[in-house]
Design a protein around this motif. Structure first.
Motif, PDB file in Angstrom:
ATOM      1  N   THR A 366      16.465  -0.913  -3.520  1.00  0.00           N
ATOM      2  CA  THR A 366      17.279  -0.018  -4.323  1.00  0.00           C
ATOM      3  C   THR A 366      18.300   0.320  -3.252  1.00  0.00           C
ATOM      4  O   THR A 366      18.682  -0.136  -2.327  1.00  0.00           O
ATOM      5  N   GLY A 367      18.951   1.545  -3.389  1.00  0.00           N
ATOM      6  CA  GLY A 367      20.032   2.212  -2.618  1.00  0.00           C
ATOM      7  C   GLY A 367      21.117   1.277  -2.568  1.00  0.00           C
ATOM      8  O   GLY A 367      21.823   1.243  -3.768  1.00  0.00           O
ATOM      9  N   LEU A 368      21.552   0.767  -1.438  1.00  0.00           N
ATOM     10  CA  LEU A 368      22.719   0.020  -1.391  1.00  0.00           C
ATOM     11  C   LEU A 368      22.374  -1.466  -1.524  1.00  0.00           C
ATOM     12  O   LEU A 368      23.050  -2.420  -1.041  1.00  0.00           O
ATOM     13  N   GLY A 369      21.145  -1.984  -1.780  1.00  0.00           N
ATOM     14  CA  GLY A 369      20.500  -3.246  -1.478  1.00  0.00           C
ATOM     15  C   GLY A 369      21.467  -4.162  -2.227  1.00  0.00           C
ATOM     16  O   GLY A 369      21.870  -5.305  -1.811  1.00  0.00           O
ATOM     17  N   TYR A 370      21.908  -4.104  -3.436  1.00  0.00           N
ATOM     18  CA  TYR A 370      22.751  -4.754  -4.291  1.00  0.00           C
ATOM     19  C   TYR A 370      24.071  -5.058  -3.761  1.00  0.00           C
ATOM     20  O   TYR A 370      24.738  -5.991  -3.679  1.00  0.00           O
ATOM     21  N   VAL A 371      24.450  -4.104  -2.950  1.00  0.00           N
ATOM     22  CA  VAL A 371      25.976  -3.870  -2.328  1.00  0.00           C
ATOM     23  C   VAL A 371      25.978  -4.895  -1.345  1.00  0.00           C
ATOM     24  O   VAL A 371      26.857  -5.652  -1.340  1.00  0.00           O
ATOM     25  N   TYR A 372      24.842  -4.779  -0.490  1.00  0.00           N
ATOM     26  CA  TYR A 372      24.938  -5.921   0.669  1.00  0.00           C
ATOM     27  C   TYR A 372      24.773  -7.095   0.076  1.00  0.00           C
ATOM     28  O   TYR A 372      25.309  -8.045   0.911  1.00  0.00           O
ATOM     29  N   MET A 373      24.031  -7.388  -0.880  1.00  0.00           N
ATOM     30  CA  MET A 373      23.828  -8.692  -1.427  1.00  0.00           C
ATOM     31  C   MET A 373      25.411  -9.301  -1.996  1.00  0.00           C
ATOM     32  O   MET A 373      25.702 -10.365  -1.609  1.00  0.00           O
ATOM     33  N   MET A 374      26.134  -8.447  -2.640  1.00  0.00           N
ATOM     34  CA  MET A 374      27.383  -8.723  -3.141  1.00  0.00           C
ATOM     35  C   MET A 374      28.268  -9.139  -2.110  1.00  0.00           C
ATOM     36  O   MET A 374      29.077 -10.050  -2.200  1.00  0.00           O
ATOM     37  N   HIS A 375      28.327  -8.412  -1.017  1.00  0.00           N
ATOM     38  CA  HIS A 375      29.262  -8.782   0.098  1.00  0.00           C
ATOM     39  C   HIS A 375      29.080 -10.143   0.646  1.00  0.00           C
ATOM     40  O   HIS A 375      29.812 -10.814   1.084  1.00  0.00           O
ATOM     41  N   PHE A 376      27.512 -10.496   0.668  1.00  0.00           N
ATOM     42  CA  PHE A 376      27.120 -11.581   1.362  1.00  0.00           C
ATOM     43  C   PHE A 376      27.632 -12.616   0.228  1.00  0.00           C
ATOM     44  O   PHE A 376      28.180 -13.693   0.828  1.00  0.00           O
ATOM     45  N   VAL A 377      27.195 -12.756  -1.041  1.00  0.00           N
ATOM     46  CA  VAL A 377      27.627 -13.620  -1.924  1.00  0.00           C
ATOM     47  C   VAL A 377      29.352 -13.743  -1.900  1.00  0.00           C
ATOM     48  O   VAL A 377      29.627 -15.123  -2.147  1.00  0.00           O
ATOM     49  N   SER A 378      29.883 -12.716  -1.558  1.00  0.00           N
ATOM     50  CA  SER A 378      31.343 -12.919  -1.599  1.00  0.00           C
ATOM     51  C   SER A 378      31.861 -13.956  -0.611  1.00  0.00           C
ATOM     52  O   SER A 378      33.032 -14.493  -0.755  1.00  0.00           O
TER      53      SER A 378
END
Length: 448
Positions: A366-378
């Motif tokens: 949780t936290g910013l885990g999804y945000v890091y994943m989004m930047h990677f996928v981008s």
């Protein structure tokens, strides 16, 4: 390597990935309901094809990831701090010139692993030129024989530090993280899939919970749990075989459906379950056998047509290389934290891309885990059509001016475009944390 040479080499090596959007396999994953068996037939490659695959995988893996060419001057890390408050673990780095980056760790894992961060990882990076990040990530594994602790013990702390360093560089360059690990943003928006992580409930309860959550996320794809998680005992008995057809009949042909067994099955049972999934046109089958049972994985891959997805638990780039070269996987799912950060994860995504395989990274935090994943996928060229959304830690006060970080009415989330992570954490919240400052040992050069 000059910037223009690096870009040309990257384009040439990843040319196969550029065609993924129109490849039959990509269409099959995006629209698994469109035909009775929409997947390309699985084929065991010949020894000569495997050797050729290895050569292509090695070329993709060995390309530089971090955009060092964006930073002409040294960026010396003057301080590395680990911050702790209740269940929160932050990392803050500062350069000699005053630039700052911050990250939020995987709180559950860092509660046990923080001494490794303080004693065995952060000292290696302190007072070094952070532009050498990519090289340092490898050399850090040699420092104090850290490679002997390969896996989550090393990689969660390592990823925590890498994310903070990337945030610092993003702020220096006024670019989002995606443009530090890739030459362009390929996925500015992300379609989400709704996951249900419950396992020991009835099929009827699982469906009720999926319907409840889809109504909130508006996701056009879903995933749920099968089996007993690294165990051959399933509760309630035969839950998976009952649930697979029920989910399809409940959500209809237009819903993209996948399922995750977390290594629950021996090969024979995994094949039986996989054939039921094929009958009901599921998109992919995640971790059908224990993650380190590579012989069992090959048996399952040979027996099924549905794409196999795995990588959540995988700690080794070499193991990804092996399973990709032998065509035992259709989708790689390396985890941003468990696999040690975005640079390592990008190497795996590129390897998968040159063989026409998709990347749908796992999220562990949780936290910013999804945000890091989004930047990677981008930044990747072989993104899957849907990615998992996990709610953020509601105790984390933050602002994000370029994205709501929530899915819209079409089940789509916009990737932040601000500098670095693009998210600002409330300074008053940060001040509540105890600060543990990293010190580089005087005998550092002899510490190996």
């Amino acid at each position: 390597m000059p910037a223009h040479t690096r870009r040309d080499l990257l384009r040439n090596t990843l040319a196969t990935a550029a065609a993924l959007a129109t490849a039959p396999a990509a269409e099959a994953f995006a629209q698994p309901h469109a035909a009775k068996h929409p997947w390309p037939p699985h084929r065991r490659p010949s020894p000569a094809e495997i050797e050729a695959n290895f050569a292509r995988l090695d070329a993709a893996r060995d390309l530089p990831v971090f955009r060092r060419d964006l930073f002409p001057n040294p960026v010396i890390l003057d301080s590395i701090e680990l911050l702790h408050y209740k269940k929160s673990w932050l990392c803050r780095v500062r350069s000699k010139d005053g630039a700052e980056g911050i990250s939020i760790s995987n709180a559950q894992q860092m509660a046990s692993l923080w001494p490794i961060f303080m004693d065995r990882i952060a000292p290696f990076f302190l007072q070094e030129d952070a532009r050498d990040l990519e090289k340092q990530l490898d050399l850090c594994m040699v420092y104090q024989s850290n490679y002997k602790a390969t896996g989550m013990a090393m990689f969660v702390p390592l990823a925590t530090l890498e994310f903070a360093i990337l945030d610092l560089f993003g702020k220096l360059a006024n670019k989002p993280i995606g443009l530090l690990i890739g030459d362009r943003i390929t996925n500015p928006k992300i379609n989400v899939y709704q996951a249900n992580g419950e396992r020991y409930i009835t099929p009827e309860e699982t469906i009720d919970h999926l319907q409840r959550d889809v109504a909130i996320s508006h996701a056009r794809a879903i995933k749920f749990k099968l089996g007993g998680r690294m165990s051959h005992v399933e509760t309630p008995p035969d839950r998976s075989a009952r649930l697979i057809p029920m989910v399809r009949k409940t959500f209809g042909d237009d819903m993209v459906i996948s399922a995750d067994s977390n290594g629950s099955y021996a090969p024979a049972e995994a094949i039986r379950i996989g054939k039921i999934m094929q009958e009901y046109n599921y998109a992919f089958y995640e971790e059908p056998v224990p993650f380190d049972d590579y012989d069992g994985l090959e048996q399952v891959a040979d027996a099924l047509q549905i794409p196999i997805a795995l990588g959540e638990q995988e700690p080794s780039t070499w193991n990804f290389r092996h399973i990709l070269a032998h065509n035992n996987v259709g989708i790689v799912q390396q985890d941003m934290f468990y696999f040690g950060g975005m640079v390592r994860c990008m190497k795996v995504a590129r390897m998968a891309a040159v063989l026409g395989k998709q990347c749908i990274p796992h999220i562990s935090s949780t936290g910013l885990g999804y945000v890091y994943m989004m930047h990677f996928v981008s930044a990747i060229t072989n993104s899957g059509p849907y990615h998992e959304f996990k709610e953020f830690n509601n105790d984390l006060p933050y602002t994000c001016p370029t994205s709501t970080l929530r899915s819209d009415a079409d089940g789509i989330i916009t990737v932040p475009t601000g500098p670095g992570v693009g998210v600002t954490i409330d300074p008053d919240y940060i001040k509540k944390h105890e600060v543990m400052k990293v010190i580089k040992p005087a005998n550092f050069k002899d510490a190996e």
